[in-house]
Design a protein around this motif. Sequence first.
Motif, PDB file in Angstrom:
ATOM      1  N   GLN A 245      59.960 -15.797 -66.949  1.00  0.00           N
ATOM      2  CA  GLN A 245      58.620 -16.375 -66.985  1.00  0.00           C
ATOM      3  C   GLN A 245      58.151 -16.689 -65.559  1.00  0.00           C
ATOM      4  N   ASN A 246      57.053 -16.036 -65.146  1.00  0.00           N
ATOM      5  CA  ASN A 246      56.452 -16.331 -63.840  1.00  0.00           C
ATOM      6  C   ASN A 246      55.622 -17.603 -63.959  1.00  0.00           C
ATOM      7  N   VAL A 247      55.990 -18.614 -63.202  1.00  0.00           N
ATOM      8  CA  VAL A 247      55.305 -19.895 -63.340  1.00  0.00           C
ATOM      9  C   VAL A 247      54.394 -20.221 -62.159  1.00  0.00           C
ATOM     10  N   PHE A 248      54.576 -19.523 -61.010  1.00  0.00           N
ATOM     11  CA  PHE A 248      53.731 -19.838 -59.860  1.00  0.00           C
ATOM     12  C   PHE A 248      53.769 -18.704 -58.849  1.00  0.00           C
ATOM     13  N   TYR A 249      52.582 -18.376 -58.291  1.00  0.00           N
ATOM     14  CA  TYR A 249      52.523 -17.474 -57.144  1.00  0.00           C
ATOM     15  C   TYR A 249      51.293 -17.845 -56.316  1.00  0.00           C
ATOM     16  N   LYS A 250      51.506 -17.946 -54.991  1.00  0.00           N
ATOM     17  CA  LYS A 250      50.376 -18.285 -54.133  1.00  0.00           C
ATOM     18  C   LYS A 250      50.683 -17.869 -52.709  1.00  0.00           C
ATOM     19  N   GLU A 251      49.633 -17.395 -52.012  1.00  0.00           N
ATOM     20  CA  GLU A 251      49.716 -17.164 -50.578  1.00  0.00           C
ATOM     21  C   GLU A 251      49.109 -18.382 -49.878  1.00  0.00           C
ATOM     22  N   ILE A 252      49.944 -19.126 -49.201  1.00  0.00           N
ATOM     23  CA  ILE A 252      49.521 -20.387 -48.586  1.00  0.00           C
ATOM     24  C   ILE A 252      49.176 -20.137 -47.122  1.00  0.00           C
ATOM     25  N   ALA A 253      47.948 -20.492 -46.755  1.00  0.00           N
ATOM     26  CA  ALA A 253      47.505 -20.327 -45.354  1.00  0.00           C
ATOM     27  C   ALA A 253      47.957 -21.536 -44.544  1.00  0.00           C
ATOM     28  N   PHE A 254      48.695 -21.286 -43.463  1.00  0.00           N
ATOM     29  CA  PHE A 254      49.181 -22.389 -42.637  1.00  0.00           C
ATOM     30  C   PHE A 254      48.047 -23.162 -41.971  1.00  0.00           C
ATOM     31  N   ASP A 255      46.970 -22.488 -41.594  1.00  0.00           N
ATOM     32  CA  ASP A 255      45.894 -23.160 -40.862  1.00  0.00           C
ATOM     33  C   ASP A 255      45.319 -24.320 -41.650  1.00  0.00           C
ATOM     34  N   SER A 256      45.161 -24.128 -42.945  1.00  0.00           N
ATOM     35  CA  SER A 256      44.546 -25.177 -43.762  1.00  0.00           C
ATOM     36  C   SER A 256      45.559 -26.025 -44.514  1.00  0.00           C
ATOM     37  N   ASN A 257      46.796 -25.544 -44.600  1.00  0.00           N
ATOM     38  CA  ASN A 257      47.771 -26.243 -45.444  1.00  0.00           C
ATOM     39  C   ASN A 257      49.067 -26.613 -44.739  1.00  0.00           C
ATOM     40  N   ASN A 258      49.140 -26.463 -43.449  1.00  0.00           N
ATOM     41  CA  ASN A 258      50.380 -26.779 -42.742  1.00  0.00           C
ATOM     42  C   ASN A 258      50.719 -28.259 -42.934  1.00  0.00           C
ATOM     43  N   THR A 259      51.890 -28.503 -43.484  1.00  0.00           N
ATOM     44  CA  THR A 259      52.440 -29.836 -43.809  1.00  0.00           C
ATOM     45  C   THR A 259      51.674 -30.531 -44.921  1.00  0.00           C
ATOM     46  N   LYS A 260      50.721 -29.864 -45.553  1.00  0.00           N
ATOM     47  CA  LYS A 260      50.011 -30.470 -46.668  1.00  0.00           C
ATOM     48  C   LYS A 260      50.707 -30.122 -47.985  1.00  0.00           C
TER      49      LYS A 260
END
Length: 409
Positions: A245-260
Motif C-alpha cells: 500500500q502506497n501511503v505517501f509520495y511527495k517532492e519536497i522543495a528545500f527552498d520553501s520547506n528546509n527544516t519545516k
Amino acid sequence: MKVPCYDCNTVTELEVGFKVVSFVCPKCHSLYLTHEDGELRRRSKFKSDVDNFAFTIGNKGFLKGEEYTVTGMIVKKVYPDYFWKEYILVNKRNEFVYLSEVNGHWIFLKEIEEEYDVREHPQALDYNEQEFKLYEYSDVAIETAAGFFDFEVPNTWIHMVEYIQPPLMISIEKMNKVQTTYLGEYISKGEIKKAFPNSILRLKTGVSVVQPFYFDVTNTAIVFCFFALLIICSNWYIYKDQTEQNVFYKEIAFDSNNTKEIISAPFELKGGSAPLSIWVSTEVDNSWANVDVALVDEKTSDEIHANKDIEYYSGYEGGESWTEGGQTQEFNICGIKEGKYHLLITSQKAPEDTRNNVMKVKVVWNQPSSRNVWLVIIFMIVILVIIRFARLSYEKRRWEDSHYSPYSE
C-alpha cells in the motif's frame, strides 16, 4: 530371625518370609551357609572392604507402589576394578525385586520368565517387540555381601550377559548352574531417596548403561515440525489478503520547506503488522541532506520516529577517482500494525548547498515479511541439530565401556 556371628559377636535380627540359604554378617562379612540340619554354619569370610552401602539390612521403603524390606546386599566386580552394588528387596508377599547401583545411577530389576540362549552371545534380543542390543558379557565375582539370601552365595564366577534398550535392560545371569533373566529399568536418584529417606546416596557421575537422554529427539522433532507448520499456516492466514500500500509520495522543495515540518494526509492501514518502508532520493553532490519521518497514531497520538542522512562525496586523488555514499537511501519502521495514521516529515540540507533543490520521499506499507517466520524455523532446526550432536556424544559415553559399541572407531 536372629543370627549371631561367631567372628565378631554381632547379632543380626530380621524377620524374613523366605528360607535362608546363606547369611553374611553385615559387620565382618563372614559367610554362613545352611547345613543339612537347618543350622547356619560358617563357611568363609569376604576379605574386601568395599562395603559403603546405601542402605542397611532391614531398611524399609515404599517403591513402585509397594513396601519393601532390604534383606541382602552384594558388591560385584568385573576384572580388573569395575564394581557395582546390588540390593535385594522383598515385599510382604515374599516377592523379590533388585536395585543395582553404579556411579550413583540406579536400575530397578525384576525377574522375568523369558529364557534366552546366549551361549553364542547374539548381538540382539527381542522382548515385548523391542530390540535389545548386546552391551557386554563378562565373568563376575562377588567381592563382599551382607544380609540374608535365599540362594547359596557363590564363591565362583557368575556369568553375566547384558542387553540394553534405554531406559530398559535385560540382564541374564548364570549362577550355580542356574540361568535367570531380569528386566531392568533406569530409576532416578530422587525416587530412591523418596522411597528410602535415610539412605546414603552417592553423587551421579558419567552416563549409566540405560540412563535415558535428556530429550526424546524424535518427539522433539515432531513437536518442532508441528509448531513450524502452525507458524507458517498462521502467517499465511493473517496476511493472505494483504497487499503493498502506497501511503505517501511527495517532492519536497528545500527552498520553501528546509527544516519545516510537512504533515501528510491521514491514511488507514488494514491487515497484519508489516514494515513501513521509506525511500528518499535527493541530488546531493559533495554535500549532505537529512530527513526525519514520524509516524503518528491518530487514535493515541503515539509517534514512531526514523531519521536518515543522505550523503554523497566524490573526488580525484593520486590519479584515481573515488566516491563515497549515495543519493538514495531506503529504511524501515518495522512492525506497524493496522490503524489510522499520518506522517510528519522534516527535511533539510547543508546551508552551503545551493544546487540541490528537491528531496523525493516515498512511503510504502509493505507486504509483511516472512523473515521472522523463517528465523524461528531456522532456530528450531539449529536446536535440533545441537540436540542430535549432544545425543550422539551421550551415546558414545554410554557405550565407551562396552566391547560391542556401535561407535567404535
